[in-house]
Write an enzyme that holds these catalytic residues in place. Structure first.
Site, mmCIF file in Angstrom:
data_model
loop_
_atom_site.group_PDB
_atom_site.id
_atom_site.type_symbol
_atom_site.label_atom_id
_atom_site.label_comp_id
_atom_site.label_asym_id
_atom_site.label_seq_id
_atom_site.Cartn_x
_atom_site.Cartn_y
_atom_site.Cartn_z
ATOM 1 N N ASN A 73 8.756 1.230 10.920
ATOM 2 C CA ASN A 73 8.042 2.395 10.266
ATOM 3 C C ASN A 73 6.786 2.170 10.630
ATOM 4 O O ASN A 73 5.706 1.822 10.467
ATOM 5 C CB ASN A 73 7.290 1.214 8.858
ATOM 6 C CG ASN A 73 6.730 2.395 7.826
ATOM 7 O OD1 ASN A 73 6.075 3.541 7.985
ATOM 8 N ND2 ASN A 73 6.470 1.818 6.434
ATOM 9 N N GLY A 114 -4.854 5.233 1.964
ATOM 10 C CA GLY A 114 -4.250 4.069 2.555
ATOM 11 C C GLY A 114 -6.323 3.160 2.565
ATOM 12 O O GLY A 114 -5.813 2.274 2.573
ATOM 13 N N TYR A 162 -2.194 0.417 10.531
ATOM 14 C CA TYR A 162 -2.476 -0.998 10.007
ATOM 15 C C TYR A 162 -3.023 -2.192 11.725
ATOM 16 O O TYR A 162 -4.039 -2.458 11.494
ATOM 17 C CB TYR A 162 -1.147 -2.394 9.682
ATOM 18 C CG TYR A 162 -1.058 -1.902 8.459
ATOM 19 C CD1 TYR A 162 -1.562 -1.899 7.631
ATOM 20 C CD2 TYR A 162 0.427 -1.568 8.397
ATOM 21 C CE1 TYR A 162 -1.380 -1.718 6.127
ATOM 22 C CE2 TYR A 162 1.096 -1.378 6.710
ATOM 23 C CZ TYR A 162 0.097 -1.222 6.445
ATOM 24 O OH TYR A 162 0.510 -0.861 4.369
ATOM 25 N N ILE A 175 0.964 -0.687 -0.077
ATOM 26 C CA ILE A 175 0.205 0.107 -0.019
ATOM 27 C C ILE A 175 1.003 1.026 -0.072
ATOM 28 O O ILE A 175 1.456 1.439 1.018
ATOM 29 C CB ILE A 175 -1.274 0.152 1.444
ATOM 30 C CG1 ILE A 175 -1.726 -1.153 0.694
ATOM 31 C CG2 ILE A 175 -1.283 1.742 1.420
ATOM 32 C CD1 ILE A 175 -2.675 -0.854 2.012
ATOM 33 N N GLY A 201 -7.014 8.965 4.096
ATOM 34 C CA GLY A 201 -7.688 8.279 3.909
ATOM 35 C C GLY A 201 -7.399 7.553 2.582
ATOM 36 O O GLY A 201 -8.591 6.547 2.224
ATOM 37 N N ASN A 237 4.450 4.811 11.655
ATOM 38 C CA ASN A 237 3.209 4.895 11.022
ATOM 39 C C ASN A 237 2.502 3.947 9.977
ATOM 40 O O ASN A 237 1.461 4.190 10.418
ATOM 41 C CB ASN A 237 4.007 6.463 9.936
ATOM 42 C CG ASN A 237 4.221 7.527 10.350
ATOM 43 O OD1 ASN A 237 3.833 7.954 11.062
ATOM 44 N ND2 ASN A 237 4.391 8.390 9.653
#
Length: 172
Positions: free
Chosen positions: A136, A109, A143, A97, A107, A138
């Protein structure tokens, strides 16, 4: 009002796919990796030949997402033998992604995540999973907020450096 559209990629998108892959990967990871390792990875991972093979693989799909007709990012999902780790037949991998920097926190993602979930449900998959670099934060936060939990880890090679990717899984 923002207009969002998602389009499945075809071979005609190969050059643009290469450009956005390099741009988004570099923007996300260049500050935490040496220029030499970035170059080595980018020169290997996003060649036209490699991306063409990925696009032609029947167990992989790519989707571009547009915000007000401007390319904002893309999604790559894998099933069966295209998955980057050996998983059961009930799994779908979100391999990428990637959202362009100027479209992050808008929004995009989430739209791509929902597209991956929609595909998984259509294919009767029970779980979706992905690998995310342990540094990572962020992406890990994104997730986690979307119901993924850490279920493992695997090695990821960035040039001559071995890094750790967490494996995150969500049950559908």
């Amino acid at each position: 009002m923002t207009s969002i559209t998602i389009k499945k990629c075809s071979m005609e998108d190969l050059q643009i796919l290469q450009e956005i892959s390099i741009e988004t990967f570099r923007d996300t990871f260049k500050d935490q990796n040496s220029p030499e390792n970035m170059k080595a990875y980018l020169d290997k991972a996003y060649t036209l030949n490699k991306l063409e093979m990925e696009l032609l693989h029947t167990s992989s799909q790519f989707f571009f997402i547009y915000s007000n007709a401007e390319l904002a990012g893309y999604l790559k999902v894998n099933i069966d033998d295209a998955q980057s780790e050996e998983m059961d037949d009930a799994s779908l991998e979100i391999e990428r992604i990637y959202v362009r920097r100027k479209f992050q926190k808008q929004g995009i993602g989430k739209f791509l995540m929902n597209k991956a979930i929609e595909i998984a449900i259509e294919l009767n998959k029970k779980t979706i999973w992905l690998g995310v670099w342990e540094k990572n934060q962020n992406a890990i936060a994104f997730y986690s907020k979307n119901g993924f939990v850490k279920t493992g880890a695997h090695a990821f090679h960035m040039g001559d450096e071995e890094q750790v990717d967490y494996i995150l899984t969500k049950t559908l």
